[in-house]
Design an enzyme around this catalytic site. Structure first.
Site, PDB file in Angstrom:
ATOM      1  N   GLU A  51     -17.329   0.575   3.394  1.00  0.00           N
ATOM      2  CA  GLU A  51     -16.974   1.993   3.521  1.00  0.00           C
ATOM      3  C   GLU A  51     -17.351   2.521   4.904  1.00  0.00           C
ATOM      4  OE1 GLU A  51     -15.178   3.840   1.138  1.00  0.00           O
ATOM      5  OE2 GLU A  51     -14.980   1.716   0.687  1.00  0.00           O
ATOM      6  N   ARG A  80     -13.014  18.100  -0.387  1.00  0.00           N
ATOM      7  CA  ARG A  80     -12.422  18.445   0.906  1.00  0.00           C
ATOM      8  C   ARG A  80     -11.127  19.250   0.774  1.00  0.00           C
ATOM      9  NH1 ARG A  80     -12.655  12.377   3.023  1.00  0.00           N
ATOM     10  NH2 ARG A  80     -12.956  12.018   0.797  1.00  0.00           N
ATOM     11  N   ASN A 112      -6.951  13.611   1.087  1.00  0.00           N
ATOM     12  CA  ASN A 112      -8.290  14.151   0.836  1.00  0.00           C
ATOM     13  C   ASN A 112      -8.432  15.602   1.254  1.00  0.00           C
ATOM     14  OD1 ASN A 112      -9.461  11.594  -0.081  1.00  0.00           O
ATOM     15  ND2 ASN A 112      -9.085  10.938   2.018  1.00  0.00           N
ATOM     16  N   LYS A 152      -8.313  17.725  -7.271  1.00  0.00           N
ATOM     17  CA  LYS A 152      -7.415  17.245  -6.214  1.00  0.00           C
ATOM     18  C   LYS A 152      -6.107  16.655  -6.726  1.00  0.00           C
ATOM     19  CE  LYS A 152      -8.639  13.500  -3.763  1.00  0.00           C
ATOM     20  NZ  LYS A 152      -9.301  12.753  -2.684  1.00  0.00           N
ATOM     21  N   GLY A 182     -18.904   7.261  -8.608  1.00  0.00           N
ATOM     22  CA  GLY A 182     -18.243   6.330  -7.699  1.00  0.00           C
ATOM     23  C   GLY A 182     -17.041   5.637  -8.333  1.00  0.00           C
ATOM     24  N   ASN A 187      -8.555  -0.380   3.526  1.00  0.00           N
ATOM     25  CA  ASN A 187      -8.351  -0.521   2.083  1.00  0.00           C
ATOM     26  C   ASN A 187      -7.503   0.646   1.584  1.00  0.00           C
ATOM     27  OD1 ASN A 187      -8.630  -0.693  -0.700  1.00  0.00           O
ATOM     28  ND2 ASN A 187     -10.740   0.082  -0.706  1.00  0.00           N
TER      29      ASN A 187
HETATM   30  C1  UD1 Z   1     -11.706   5.077  -1.463  1.00  0.00           C
HETATM   31  C2  UD1 Z   1     -12.213   3.659  -1.180  1.00  0.00           C
HETATM   32  C3  UD1 Z   1     -11.894   3.314   0.269  1.00  0.00           C
HETATM   33  C4  UD1 Z   1     -10.392   3.426   0.506  1.00  0.00           C
HETATM   34  C5  UD1 Z   1      -9.865   4.807   0.106  1.00  0.00           C
HETATM   35  C6  UD1 Z   1      -8.361   4.788   0.120  1.00  0.00           C
HETATM   36  C7  UD1 Z   1     -14.210   3.242  -2.552  1.00  0.00           C
HETATM   37  C8  UD1 Z   1     -15.691   3.180  -2.558  1.00  0.00           C
HETATM   38  N1  UD1 Z   1     -13.638   3.608  -1.399  1.00  0.00           N
HETATM   39  O1  UD1 Z   1     -12.433   5.954  -0.622  1.00  0.00           O
HETATM   40  O2  UD1 Z   1     -12.328   1.995   0.549  1.00  0.00           O
HETATM   41  O3  UD1 Z   1     -10.096   3.176   1.871  1.00  0.00           O
HETATM   42  O4  UD1 Z   1     -10.290   5.138  -1.244  1.00  0.00           O
HETATM   43  O5  UD1 Z   1      -7.799   6.065  -0.076  1.00  0.00           O
HETATM   44  O6  UD1 Z   1     -13.587   2.934  -3.530  1.00  0.00           O
HETATM   45  N2  UD1 Z   1     -12.796   8.837  -8.228  1.00  0.00           N
HETATM   46  C9  UD1 Z   1     -13.161   8.842  -9.555  1.00  0.00           C
HETATM   47  N3  UD1 Z   1     -14.480   8.822  -9.887  1.00  0.00           N
HETATM   48  C10 UD1 Z   1     -15.451   8.759  -8.938  1.00  0.00           C
HETATM   49  C11 UD1 Z   1     -15.064   8.741  -7.574  1.00  0.00           C
HETATM   50  C12 UD1 Z   1     -13.733   8.776  -7.256  1.00  0.00           C
HETATM   51  O7  UD1 Z   1     -12.319   8.881 -10.448  1.00  0.00           O
HETATM   52  O8  UD1 Z   1     -16.620   8.729  -9.332  1.00  0.00           O
HETATM   53  C13 UD1 Z   1     -11.370   8.891  -7.912  1.00  0.00           C
HETATM   54  C14 UD1 Z   1     -10.987  10.126  -7.132  1.00  0.00           C
HETATM   55  O9  UD1 Z   1     -10.575  11.156  -8.019  1.00  0.00           O
HETATM   56  C15 UD1 Z   1      -9.830   9.647  -6.264  1.00  0.00           C
HETATM   57  C16 UD1 Z   1     -10.102   8.171  -6.082  1.00  0.00           C
HETATM   58  O10 UD1 Z   1     -11.056   7.811  -7.072  1.00  0.00           O
HETATM   59  O11 UD1 Z   1      -8.588   9.817  -6.903  1.00  0.00           O
HETATM   60  C17 UD1 Z   1     -10.657   7.830  -4.701  1.00  0.00           C
HETATM   61  O12 UD1 Z   1     -11.836   8.588  -4.498  1.00  0.00           O
HETATM   62  P1  UD1 Z   1     -12.212   9.174  -3.082  1.00  0.00           P
HETATM   63  O13 UD1 Z   1     -13.502   9.880  -3.225  1.00  0.00           O
HETATM   64  O14 UD1 Z   1     -11.068   9.898  -2.498  1.00  0.00           O
HETATM   65  O15 UD1 Z   1     -12.466   7.800  -2.281  1.00  0.00           O
HETATM   66  P2  UD1 Z   1     -12.416   7.578  -0.731  1.00  0.00           P
HETATM   67  O16 UD1 Z   1     -13.676   8.052  -0.120  1.00  0.00           O
HETATM   68  O17 UD1 Z   1     -11.147   8.099  -0.176  1.00  0.00           O
HETATM   69 CA    CA Z   2      -9.402   9.187  -1.049  1.00  0.00          CA
END
Ligand code: UD1
Ligand code: CA
Length: 457
Positions: free
Chosen positions: A153, A15, A226, A22, A77, A168
């Site tokens: 989620e 995004r 994001n 990011k 994830g 969260n």
């Molecule tokens: C996540 C949480 C959500 C919370 C939000 C807070 C989960 C499933 N959801 O959602 O409950 O409210 O953060 O900001 O955890 N990342 C990885 N590897 C992956 C996926 C993500 O390292 O496979 C890292 C991303 O780089 C990022 C962080 O994890 O820094 C969060 O990922 P993002 O995709 O932004 O999660 P949200 O959808 O915001």
């Molecule tokens: Ca996030």
């Protein structure tokens, strides 16, 4: 208790619509992930593993040296990301999980979360906050006793769950053993087909392990970034926070909206900062300074009682009680001493100017060493470049360089040497000598009248 942090930073951040990952986008001059690393250290957690994946080399370059990293080559994830750090997670550890995209979280809040987790003997504690508009965040679902039940989620939530206003933050504390065991039980049967870290809460609870939610802060602090719009919101919040911390320390900021100070800048008390100041990078400003309007100061150190106005200073040092500007440009490796005057339209580059010297107007001083008590007249040029190579000039203590002179490098003006105005100096000037390097003036009496008579014939 051994606290360890796992920072999730493997995602692309679709995004953001960026060619860069990011977490290396900056908030007040510092990459988001580095804000998170720094706050971990401040709150006493020095054992940190950062999970990298998307463009990992680019992110790694920005991290502090010797940072531990674990790779997540496919981003399946947040739960899957933590699994990649499993070898660092021991049964007796307390694991703090944070996301690289929540740069605003404060040391104080983390410490409170740790205490809450430890005092209540939870297996997992999630840091939460209540918001008016929870869109995009995972929802905190509590049971009829207000105990934490699960996190759902946005994309998996039903209409009822979507109404929950507690979200969260993506920051948690886990008991190492319980975390390891619940990670093994994660699946990806959800709307995004991902292994959600958030599911570990339900898994632990179903096993009868105590889990908690610590509603410990505001969305101002816990917001995830994001998109560029959220990045700008984070920037505003951080900017205000930084400005306020300087004011608390005794710095006067005339217009906080028009003052941009990056995260690692230090400023002494009784310094006044006027509108339009940009203080960046590793900059350190002394006490009782005046940073006048429209100054850009980057990676530079200024001593006490120094005044700068409408000037740019990059990778340089300036001593005490010195004035710079208006409209001066100190380029990299300028080292300016105490009680020096660098006046309007003076450019300095890779040059030392020692104490009590003056270059008051319109000069270029490049690749030079200027001693103490030197006067550089108006319009002096240190001619340092012959089109191929750069050369250095030296002007020793007490010398006087007359206005509109050129010093063609390499050349030395010895102590108390005196260069007559308008000279182009190509040879060294001995101690105490006068050097005149220009045509002597010729005066032709009555010349204009004679010319007129000739023209009118
Ligand atoms: C996540 C949480 C959500 C919370 C939000 C807070 C989960 C499933 N959801 O959602 O409950 O409210 O953060 O900001 O955890 N990342 C990885 N590897 C992956 C996926 C993500 O390292 O496979 C890292 C991303 O780089 C990022 C962080 O994890 O820094 C969060 O990922 P993002 O995709 O932004 O999660 P949200 O959808 O915001
Ligand atoms: Ca996030």
């Amino acid at each position: 208790m051994n606290f360890k942090a796992v920072i999730l930073a493997a995602g692309k951040g679709t995004r953001m619509k960026s060619k860069f990952p990011k977490v290396i986008h900056k908030v007040c001059g510092k990459e988001m992930v580095n804000h998170v690393i720094d706050v971990c250290k401040k709150s006493g957690v020095n054992d940190i593993v950062t999970i990298l994946g998307h463009e990992s080399e680019v992110v790694k370059e920005k991290l502090p040296q010797n940072t531990m990293i674990a790779m997540q080559t496919e981003q399946l994830g947040t739960g899957h990301a933590v699994i990649m750090a499993k070898e660092y997670i021991n049964d007796e550890d307390t694991i703090v999980v944070l996301c690289g995209d929540t740069p605003l979280v404060k040391e104080d809040t983390l410490k409170k979360l740790f205490d809450y987790h430890v005092d209540n003997e939870y297996h997992a504690t999630v840091l939460t906050t209540k918001v008016e508009n929870p869109t995009g965040y995972g929802r905190i679902i509590r049971d009829e006793n207000q105990d934490l039940l699960k996190i759902v989620e946005q994309k998996d939530a039903n209409e009822e769950e979507k109404k929950a206003k507690e979200i969260n933050s993506g920051i948690y504390c886990f008991n190492g053993k319980s975390l390891r065991e619940s990670l093994d039980l994660l699946d990806n049967n959800n709307a995004q087909g991902e292994y959600y870290l958030t599911d570990t809460i339900k898994i632990m609870r179903d096993k009868g392990q105590k889990v908690g939610a610590f509603n410990g802060s505001t969305i101002e602090e816990l917001m995830g970034v994001n998109s560029r719009v959220e990045l700008s919101t984070a920037e505003q919040i951080m900017k205000r926070r930084i400005n306020e911390s300087h004011m608390v320390n005794g710095v006067t900021i005339i217009d906080t909206n028009a003052t941009y100070i990056e995260a690692d800048v230090e400023i002494g008390n009784d310094t006044i900062v006027y509108p339009g100041a940009m203080l960046k990078g590793n900059t350190k400003i002394g006490s009782s300074c005046v940073i006048g309007m429209n100054c850009s100061i980057t990676n530079s150190q200024l001593g006490d009682y120094t005044e700068v106005e409408s000037s740019t200073i990059v990778d340089s040092t300036v001593g005490e009680n010195t004035t710079v500007g208006p409209y001066a440009y100190l380029r990299p490796k300028s080292n300016i001493g105490n009680n020096v005057k660098i006046g309007d339209f003076v450019e300095v580059k890779n040059a030392t100017i020692e104490d009590n010297s003056k270059a008051s107007h319109l000069s270029y001083i490049g690749d030079a060493h200027v001693g103490k008590d030197v006067n550089i007249g108006c319009g002096v040029v240190f001619v340092n470049y012959d089109g191929k190579n750069k050369f250095k000039s030296v002007v020793k203590d007490g010398a006087f360089i007359g206005s509109n002179s050129n010093l063609v490098a390499p050349v030395t003006v010895e102590e108390k040497g005196y260069v007559a105005t308008g000279s182009t100096i190509t040879d060294n000037v001995p101690q105490g000598a006068l050097a005149i390097a220009r045509q002597r003036q010729v005066v032709k009496e009555g010349w204009v009248e004679q010319k007129d008579q000739k023209d009118n014939k």
